[in-house]
Motif scaffolding. Structure first.
Motif, PDB file in Angstrom:
ATOM      1  N   PHE A 569     -15.573 -22.549 -66.857  1.00  0.00           N
ATOM      2  CA  PHE A 569     -14.668 -21.501 -67.334  1.00  0.00           C
ATOM      3  C   PHE A 569     -13.751 -22.052 -68.423  1.00  0.00           C
ATOM      4  O   PHE A 569     -13.541 -21.407 -69.471  1.00  0.00           O
ATOM      5  N   GLU A 570     -13.217 -23.237 -68.209  1.00  0.00           N
ATOM      6  CA  GLU A 570     -12.341 -23.848 -69.215  1.00  0.00           C
ATOM      7  C   GLU A 570     -13.112 -24.199 -70.478  1.00  0.00           C
ATOM      8  O   GLU A 570     -12.606 -24.035 -71.606  1.00  0.00           O
ATOM      9  N   HIS A 571     -14.348 -24.655 -70.300  1.00  0.00           N
ATOM     10  CA  HIS A 571     -15.166 -25.010 -71.467  1.00  0.00           C
ATOM     11  C   HIS A 571     -15.485 -23.781 -72.309  1.00  0.00           C
ATOM     12  O   HIS A 571     -15.476 -23.841 -73.550  1.00  0.00           O
ATOM     13  N   ASP A 572     -15.774 -22.655 -71.665  1.00  0.00           N
ATOM     14  CA  ASP A 572     -16.100 -21.428 -72.392  1.00  0.00           C
ATOM     15  C   ASP A 572     -14.904 -20.870 -73.147  1.00  0.00           C
ATOM     16  O   ASP A 572     -15.078 -20.109 -74.111  1.00  0.00           O
ATOM     17  N   ARG A 573     -13.699 -21.195 -72.715  1.00  0.00           N
ATOM     18  CA  ARG A 573     -12.472 -20.680 -73.359  1.00  0.00           C
ATOM     19  C   ARG A 573     -11.628 -21.837 -73.891  1.00  0.00           C
ATOM     20  O   ARG A 573     -10.417 -21.872 -73.690  1.00  0.00           O
ATOM     21  N   ALA A 574     -12.307 -22.765 -74.518  1.00  0.00           N
ATOM     22  CA  ALA A 574     -11.627 -23.950 -75.039  1.00  0.00           C
ATOM     23  C   ALA A 574     -10.536 -23.561 -76.030  1.00  0.00           C
ATOM     24  O   ALA A 574     -10.748 -22.727 -76.919  1.00  0.00           O
ATOM     25  N   GLY A 575      -9.355 -24.126 -75.845  1.00  0.00           N
ATOM     26  CA  GLY A 575      -8.224 -23.842 -76.721  1.00  0.00           C
ATOM     27  C   GLY A 575      -7.340 -22.714 -76.226  1.00  0.00           C
ATOM     28  O   GLY A 575      -6.206 -22.579 -76.692  1.00  0.00           O
ATOM     29  N   THR A 576      -7.851 -21.878 -75.317  1.00  0.00           N
ATOM     30  CA  THR A 576      -7.037 -20.757 -74.817  1.00  0.00           C
ATOM     31  C   THR A 576      -6.767 -20.847 -73.317  1.00  0.00           C
ATOM     32  O   THR A 576      -5.888 -20.137 -72.820  1.00  0.00           O
ATOM     33  N   ALA A 577      -7.503 -21.677 -72.594  1.00  0.00           N
ATOM     34  CA  ALA A 577      -7.315 -21.758 -71.142  1.00  0.00           C
ATOM     35  C   ALA A 577      -7.478 -23.198 -70.675  1.00  0.00           C
ATOM     36  O   ALA A 577      -8.353 -23.931 -71.149  1.00  0.00           O
ATOM     37  N   VAL A 578      -6.609 -23.580 -69.767  1.00  0.00           N
ATOM     38  CA  VAL A 578      -6.691 -24.887 -69.099  1.00  0.00           C
ATOM     39  C   VAL A 578      -6.637 -24.624 -67.603  1.00  0.00           C
ATOM     40  O   VAL A 578      -5.690 -24.002 -67.114  1.00  0.00           O
ATOM     41  N   VAL A 579      -7.656 -25.071 -66.890  1.00  0.00           N
ATOM     42  CA  VAL A 579      -7.737 -24.811 -65.447  1.00  0.00           C
ATOM     43  C   VAL A 579      -7.834 -26.135 -64.710  1.00  0.00           C
ATOM     44  O   VAL A 579      -8.734 -26.939 -64.976  1.00  0.00           O
ATOM     45  N   SER A 580      -6.915 -26.368 -63.786  1.00  0.00           N
ATOM     46  CA  SER A 580      -6.928 -27.552 -62.933  1.00  0.00           C
ATOM     47  C   SER A 580      -7.334 -27.135 -61.518  1.00  0.00           C
ATOM     48  O   SER A 580      -6.926 -26.077 -61.041  1.00  0.00           O
ATOM     49  N   THR A 581      -8.126 -27.967 -60.868  1.00  0.00           N
ATOM     50  CA  THR A 581      -8.586 -27.653 -59.511  1.00  0.00           C
ATOM     51  C   THR A 581      -7.965 -28.626 -58.510  1.00  0.00           C
ATOM     52  O   THR A 581      -7.748 -29.808 -58.821  1.00  0.00           O
ATOM     53  N   TYR A 582      -7.703 -28.115 -57.333  1.00  0.00           N
ATOM     54  CA  TYR A 582      -7.076 -28.891 -56.260  1.00  0.00           C
ATOM     55  C   TYR A 582      -7.787 -28.566 -54.944  1.00  0.00           C
ATOM     56  O   TYR A 582      -8.388 -27.495 -54.789  1.00  0.00           O
ATOM     57  N   THR A 583      -7.683 -29.480 -54.011  1.00  0.00           N
ATOM     58  CA  THR A 583      -8.161 -29.242 -52.643  1.00  0.00           C
ATOM     59  C   THR A 583      -7.022 -29.552 -51.681  1.00  0.00           C
ATOM     60  O   THR A 583      -6.413 -30.634 -51.768  1.00  0.00           O
ATOM     61  N   ALA A 584      -6.743 -28.613 -50.798  1.00  0.00           N
ATOM     62  CA  ALA A 584      -5.719 -28.807 -49.773  1.00  0.00           C
ATOM     63  C   ALA A 584      -6.382 -28.682 -48.401  1.00  0.00           C
ATOM     64  O   ALA A 584      -6.976 -27.646 -48.094  1.00  0.00           O
ATOM     65  N   ILE A 585      -6.306 -29.739 -47.617  1.00  0.00           N
ATOM     66  CA  ILE A 585      -6.847 -29.739 -46.254  1.00  0.00           C
ATOM     67  C   ILE A 585      -5.672 -29.829 -45.303  1.00  0.00           C
ATOM     68  O   ILE A 585      -5.011 -30.874 -45.217  1.00  0.00           O
ATOM     69  N   SER A 586      -5.392 -28.754 -44.617  1.00  0.00           N
ATOM     70  CA  SER A 586      -4.197 -28.689 -43.773  1.00  0.00           C
ATOM     71  C   SER A 586      -4.421 -27.692 -42.641  1.00  0.00           C
ATOM     72  O   SER A 586      -5.343 -26.881 -42.693  1.00  0.00           O
ATOM     73  N   PRO A 587      -3.575 -27.747 -41.606  1.00  0.00           N
ATOM     74  CA  PRO A 587      -3.689 -26.762 -40.523  1.00  0.00           C
ATOM     75  C   PRO A 587      -3.441 -25.349 -41.039  1.00  0.00           C
ATOM     76  O   PRO A 587      -2.671 -25.144 -41.983  1.00  0.00           O
ATOM     77  N   LEU A 588      -4.085 -24.384 -40.432  1.00  0.00           N
ATOM     78  CA  LEU A 588      -3.974 -22.993 -40.887  1.00  0.00           C
ATOM     79  C   LEU A 588      -2.535 -22.507 -40.875  1.00  0.00           C
ATOM     80  O   LEU A 588      -2.108 -21.782 -41.765  1.00  0.00           O
ATOM     81  N   ARG A 589      -1.763 -22.904 -39.873  1.00  0.00           N
ATOM     82  CA  ARG A 589      -0.400 -22.388 -39.770  1.00  0.00           C
ATOM     83  C   ARG A 589       0.547 -23.012 -40.787  1.00  0.00           C
ATOM     84  O   ARG A 589       1.668 -22.546 -40.963  1.00  0.00           O
ATOM     85  N   PHE A 590       0.118 -24.106 -41.460  1.00  0.00           N
ATOM     86  CA  PHE A 590       0.959 -24.738 -42.474  1.00  0.00           C
ATOM     87  C   PHE A 590       0.406 -24.564 -43.887  1.00  0.00           C
ATOM     88  O   PHE A 590       0.977 -25.077 -44.844  1.00  0.00           O
ATOM     89  N   MET A 591      -0.709 -23.866 -44.034  1.00  0.00           N
ATOM     90  CA  MET A 591      -1.400 -23.784 -45.319  1.00  0.00           C
ATOM     91  C   MET A 591      -0.558 -23.090 -46.385  1.00  0.00           C
ATOM     92  O   MET A 591      -0.684 -23.372 -47.580  1.00  0.00           O
ATOM     93  N   HIS A 592       0.306 -22.162 -45.966  1.00  0.00           N
ATOM     94  CA  HIS A 592       1.132 -21.439 -46.943  1.00  0.00           C
ATOM     95  C   HIS A 592       2.080 -22.379 -47.675  1.00  0.00           C
ATOM     96  O   HIS A 592       2.476 -22.108 -48.817  1.00  0.00           O
ATOM     97  N   ASP A 593       2.465 -23.495 -47.037  1.00  0.00           N
ATOM     98  CA  ASP A 593       3.343 -24.455 -47.706  1.00  0.00           C
ATOM     99  C   ASP A 593       2.659 -25.085 -48.905  1.00  0.00           C
ATOM    100  O   ASP A 593       3.298 -25.316 -49.941  1.00  0.00           O
ATOM    101  N   ASP A 594       1.364 -25.393 -48.785  1.00  0.00           N
ATOM    102  CA  ASP A 594       0.630 -25.962 -49.917  1.00  0.00           C
ATOM    103  C   ASP A 594       0.598 -24.982 -51.088  1.00  0.00           C
ATOM    104  O   ASP A 594       0.768 -25.374 -52.252  1.00  0.00           O
TER     105      ASP A 594
END
Length: 822
Positions: A569-594
Motif C-alpha cells: 500500500f505504501e509502495h503504491d502511494r509513494a510520496g503521499t502515504a507512509v504506513v508503519s506496522t506494529y504487533t501487540a500481544i497482550s491480554p484481551l482485557r488490557f488490549m485497549h491500552d496498547d
C-alpha cells in the motif's frame, strides 16, 4: 529428656517407636516426643452416614471423606474472608493466609479447639500438604513458562539501573545492619535466632516476578508504561536473586554435608559450584532442543499432541529430581525447565491451558492455607528479637523505595509514578510466603521469625496493592486537552490514523478506509497499523514496531500478511502515504491500552476499529466475537482522539477483495447520512477528504426534522455543510440532498431505500444525543456502539454489501475510568 514408647499395630504385628516433633524443638537441639497410637492402614472410604455411630472416631478411620471435608472447609472459609477483604482492596492470598491462621494453632479458642482437632487429626495435615504441594510445584512451573526470559536481553538501561540498585544496595546495607544486631541477638536468645537475620535481609531485598505480574494483572495495568517497566525490573531482580541463591544453596549444603578441615573448604566450594553449573547446562542442552523439536513438529494453528504434553511433564519432573544432584530443591529444577519452554503458542499456551485451573485455582489456595496452619502467630514473641527483625525489614524497604524514586526522578518520571514503582517492587505475595515456610520446615527460621515474616508479607502485599491502586491511574494520560480530531485538523497537515487488525479478513477493509482518505503530497497520510493478538502462554506483553525491529528471535514470525499488505500500500502511494506496522500481544482485557497509547504517542486524529460481527454472503451473521466488542467499547470510552468503528459486510477476505475491485474500477460510491451534532460533523470532515479523488462519488444526505427550531448546534452544522453546498454544482463527484423527515418511521424507510445504492457509508455515532428523527428507533438498537443509523445499516434486515464507518468525535469533557462491558 525422657521418651515414651509409641505402639503401632500393623496386621497384628506390634512395633515400638517414637515420634519427634522437629518444628517445636528446643533451641538447644532437644526434640519434643509424643506418644501416638495409629491404626494402619486406615479406611479409604466411609461406611456412610448410618454405618458408624461413633462420630468422634470417623476422622481416624476414613481418609478420603476426611480429605474432601478438609478441602471443602478451607474453600468455604477462604471465600468468606475474600468476600469481605476484596471490598477493602486486599489481595486474594491474604484470605488464604487468614484461613490458615483460623484453622491452625494461631486462633486459640477453647470452643473451636476440639472441633479443629476433629477436622485435622494428628498427621492428616501432612497428607493434605503433600497433595497440595504438587499443585504448588506445577504452579511454579506454569509461571516460569509464562515468563519471557528473552525479555532480559531487551531490557533498557532504566530498568537495569532500578533493578540493580533496588536489589544490591538494600542487601548490602541490610547485611551490614543485621551483623550489628546479630551479636546482641545471639547473646540474648541463642545462635539459632541470630542466624535468621541475614535470611530476612535477602528475602526482603529481592522480589518475585510471579508476584509482580500477578499484582499488575489484578490492577489491570499490565500493559501500561509503568507496568512494563516494573515487569522488566522484576525479571532482572528475580533472575539475579535466583542464580545467587541457587549457587549459595549448593555451596552451603555441600559444606554442611561433608565435614572438612580448612584445607578442603575451597575444594568443596569449587566442587559444589561445578555441579550447579553442570546441572544448569545439562537441563538447557537437553530441554530446549527437545521442546523446539515439538514446536517444529506441530502444524501451525493446531494444538500440541497430548503425547508431547505428557513428555514435557515427565521431563519437568526429571529436571526437578536432577536438581537434587546439585543440592537444589525440586522446585529449582522445575522452574529452570519451565523457563526453557518456548513461550506462547503452541506449546506454552497448551501447558498453561492444562495446568491453570487445577493448580492456580484449586491446589494452590489449599497449599497456602496449609502453610499458614504450620505457623503460630499468636505465640508470645521476645522483644529482643522483634526489634531487630522489624528494624531490618523497615530499613531495607525504605532504602529500596528511596533509591527507586531517586532513579525515576533522574529519568524525568513523576514522583508519584516513582513511588508506585517502588511499591510494586516491594510487594510480597504467595511465592515469598511459601519460601519462608520452606525455610521454617528446614529449620533455618524459628517460629517467632517466620511469624513476623508472615505478618510483614501480609502488610507489604496489602500496602502495595492498595497504594498503587489509589496513586496510579493509567487512564489519566489519555485525558487530552488538545484537539485531536479531523474537524480541527489544518488543511495541509498530516492526517494521522491508527488502524487495528485482529484477523486477516480485516486487512482489505482497512485498506479501503485508507484509500478513501485520499492522501496527497500537500496532505500526506501517516498510517499506523496495529495487529492485535491475544497473550496466551506468557506473562509479559509484547509490543513490536516492525519498521524498527523486523524480527524478534529466530522462531518468531509475527504479522507477516499485515506487513506485506501495507508495505505494498505504501509502495503504491509513494510520496503521499507512509504506513508503519506494529504487533501487540497482550491480554484481551488490557488490549485497549496498547491502542490508546499508540494513538496518543503518534498524535493520531482517529482510531479505526473493526466491528465484531462477520456476515455470510446471503447477509446472515456468520460469527460474532464478543471480546472484540468489549475492546471496542473500552476504546470508545478512553480514546485520546476520534474513533471509527468499521463494519465490513463482506463475509470473507475473498468477498472483501471483490468489493475492493468494484470500488477501484467502477468508482467509489460514498454516502454520508448527516443528522447534525459533533459526531456527524466529524464524519463529514472525513468524507470530504474523498472529494480530492475524481473516482470517488460523494453524496451527503442531510436529514432534517420538519418542525425543528434553530439552535447553536444547527449553526455549527451549517458551517460544516457550507463547503459541501459550495462544491455542489461545481464538482461532478459531489452531491448534496436535503431530506425532510415528518415521522420517525420515515428515517428507517429512507435508510433502507439507499442501502444498496452505495459502496461505503460514513455516519456519526451520535451517542447520548436525542433527536426526533431517530427517537422512535433508539429502543430497537441492537448495537449501541454503532448509533441508530449505523445500527440500521448493519442490521441483517438491511440487504447491502456496503461497508459502514461509524465515527465518534474526540471526547475531551471527561475521562471515564469505570470499566463497563457491553
Amino acid at each position: 529428656m525422657g521418651t515414651n514408647e509409641t505402639r503401632v499395630s500393623i496386621s497384628n504385628t506390634i512395633f515400638r517407636g517414637v515420634v519427634f516433633d522437629e518444628k517445636n524443638s528446643h533451641p538447644d537441639g532437644r526434640f519434643i516426643i509424643y506418644n501416638v497410637q495409629i491404626d494402619i492402614p486406615p479406611k479409604i472410604v466411609s461406611d456412610g452416614i448410618w454405618g458408624n455411630t461413633d462420630i468422634g472416631a470417623l476422622p481416624d478411620k476414613t481418609v478420603v471423606p476426611l480429605l474432601e471435608f478438609q478441602i471443602l472447609t478451607i474453600f468455604v472459609v477462604t471465600q468468606c474472608f475474600h468476600l469481605v477483604l476484596k471490598r477493602l482492596g486486599f489481595p486474594y492470598f491474604v484470605s488464604q493466609m487468614m484461613t490458615g491462621f483460623v484453622l491452625g494453632p494461631s486462633l486459640k479458642i477453647d470452643s473451636l479447639k476440639e472441633r479443629k482437632s476433629l477436622l485435622f487429626p494428628y498427621g492428616t495435615e501432612d497428607l493434605l500438604n503433600l497433595v497440595s504441594s504438587l499443585g504448588y510445584t506445577f504452579f511454579m512451573f506454569q509461571n516460569s513458562v509464562l515468563m519471557d526470559f528473552s525479555m532480559i536481553t531487551r531490557t533498557g538501561k532504566k530498568a537495569w539501573a532500578i533493578a540493580l540498585s533496588s536489589l544490591m544496595i538494600p542487601t548490602v546495607v541490610g547485611l551490614s545492619l543485621c551483623y550489628y544486631f546479630m551479636e546482641h541477638v545471639q547473646k540474648t536468645l541463642g545462635e539459632f535466632d541470630g542466624d535468621n537475620l541475614p535470611v530476612i535481609v535477602i528475602g526482603h531485598s529481592g522480589c518475585s516476578f510471579t508476584v509482580i505480574a500477578s499484582l499488575l494483572s489484578d490492577l489491570k495495568i499490565l500493559n501500561s508504561e509503568l507496568g512494563r517497566l516494573a515487569l522488566s525490573a522484576a525479571l532482572v531482580m528475580d533472575v539475579i536473586n535466583s542464580v545467587v541463591t541457587g549457587l549459595g544453596t549448593a555451596i552451603i549444603t555441600s559444606l554442611k554435608t561433608h565435614p572438612h578441615d580448612g584445607s578442603k573448604g575451597a575444594e568443596l566450594v569449587m566442587y559444589a559450584a561445578t555441579k550447579y553449573v553442570l546441572f544448569v547446562t545439562t537441563v538447557i542442552m537437553i530441554g530446549r532442543p527437545a521442546m523446539k523439536w515439538i514446536v517444529r513438529n506441530t502444524p501451525e494453528g493446531r494444538p500440541v499432541k497430548k503425547a508431547y504434553t505428557f513428555v514435557v511433564v515427565l521431563m519437568t519432573l526429571l529436571a526437578g529430581l536432577f536438581g537434587l544432584f546439585a543440592h537444589q530443591t525440586v522446585l529449582g529444577g522445575v522452574v529452570l525447565f519451565g523457563l526453557l519452554v518456548p513461550e506462547g503458542p503452541p506449546l506454552g499456551s497448551e501447558l498453561i491451558k492444562q495446568f491453570e485451573l487445577f493448580t492456580t485455582w484449586f491446589l494452590l489456595p489449599i497449599f497456602v492455607t496449609c502453610c499458614a496452619m504450620k505457623i503460630d502467630i499468636s505465640a508470645q514473641m521476645n522483644s529482643q528479637l522483634v526489634v531487630p527483625v522489624v528494624t531490618v525489614i523497615v530499613i531495607v524497604h525504605l532504602i529500596k523505595i528511596l533509591f527507586t524514586i531517586g532513579i525515576c526522578s533522574y529519568c524525568n518520571m513523576p514522583i508519584t509514578d516513582g513511588l508506585c514503582l517502588a511499591l510494586m517492587l516491594s510487594c510480597k505475595g504467595v511465592v515469598d510466603y511459601v519460601t519462608n515456610v520452606f525455610l521454617f520446615d528446614s529449620m533455618f527460621l524459628s517460629n517467632e521469625t517466620v511469624s513476623m515474616m508472615a505478618i510483614s508479607i501480609l502488610v507489604l502485599g496489602s500496602i502495595a496493592r492498595i497504594g498503587v491502586k489509589s496513586l496510579y491511574d493509567p487512564t489519566r494520560k489519555y485525558a487530552c486537552y488538545q484537539k485531536r480530531n479531523i474537524l480541527n485538523l489544518k488543511p495541509n497537515a498530516e492526517f494521522r490514523v491508527v488502524a487495528c487488525i485482529h484477523k486477516s479478513s480485516h486487512i482489505m477493509s482497512v485498506k479501503n478506509v485508507l484509500d478513501i482518505c485520499c492522501p496527497t503530497i500537500s496532505s500526506p497520510l501517516v498510517g499506523h497499523v496495529l495487529h492485535l493478538k491475544e497473550l496466551v502462554g506468557r506473562s509479559s506483553p509484547i509490543f513490536i514496531s516492525h519498521r524498527l525491529q523486523e524480527r524478534v528471535g529466530s522462531n518468531h514470525n509475527y504479522s507477516e500478511d499485515v506487513i506485506v499488505a501495507f508495505d505494498l500500500f505504501e509502495h503504491d502511494r509513494a510520496g503521499t502515504a507512509v504506513v508503519s506496522t506494529y504487533t501487540a500481544i497482550s491480554p484481551l482485557r488490557f488490549m485497549h491500552d496498547d491502542i490508546c497509547y499508540l494513538a496518543l504517542d503518534k498524535v493520531a486524529s482517529i482510531i479505526i476499529l473493526p466491528f465484531h460481527v462477520r456476515w455470510e454472503e446471503d447477509g446472515s451473521i456468520s460469527s460474532a466475537d464478543q471480546n472484540i466488542r468489549t475492546l471496542n467499547a473500552k476504546v470508545l470510552r478512553r480514546a485520546p482522539c476520534s474513533v471509527g468503528i468499521l463494519v465490513n459486510r463482506g463475509s470473507s477476505s475473498s468477498s472483501s477483495t471483490h468489493n475492493n475491485c468494484i470500488m477501484t474500477n467502477s468508482g467509489k460510491r460514498i454516502a454520508v447520512i448527516f443528522l447534525g451534532g459533533s459526531d456527524d460533523r466529524e464524519s463529514l470532515c472525513l468524507a470530504k477528504r474523498s472529494m480530492r479523488d475524481c473516482s470517488c462519488n460523494l453524496v451527503v444526505y442531510h436529514l432534517v426534522w420538519a418542525h425543528c427550531e434553530a439552535n447553536w448546534d444547527m449553526m455549527l452544522d451549517d458551517e460544516v455543510l457550507k463547503s459541501v453546498r459550495g462544491y455542489y454544482g461545481r464538482l461532478e463527484n459531489v452531491s448534496y440532498e436535503l431530506v425532510t423527515i415528518h415521522q420517525a418511521s420515515e428515517t428507517s424507510a429512507f435508510v433502507s431505500s439507499i442501502a444498496n445504492q452505495h459502496d461505503f457509508f460514513i455516519v456519526g455515532r451520535r451517542h447520548g444525543m436525542k433527536s426526533p428523527v431517530t427517537a422512535a428507533l433508539e429502543s430497537w438498537t441492537e448495537f449501541p456502539e454503532l448509533g441508530v443509523i449505523g445500527d440500521l445499516l448493519a442490521s441483517p434486515d438491511s440487504r447491502t454489501d456496503a461497508s459502514i464507518l461509524v465515527v465518534q468525535q474526540q471526547q475531551t469533557s471527561k475521562v471515564v475510568t469505570k470499566e463497563i462491558d457491553i
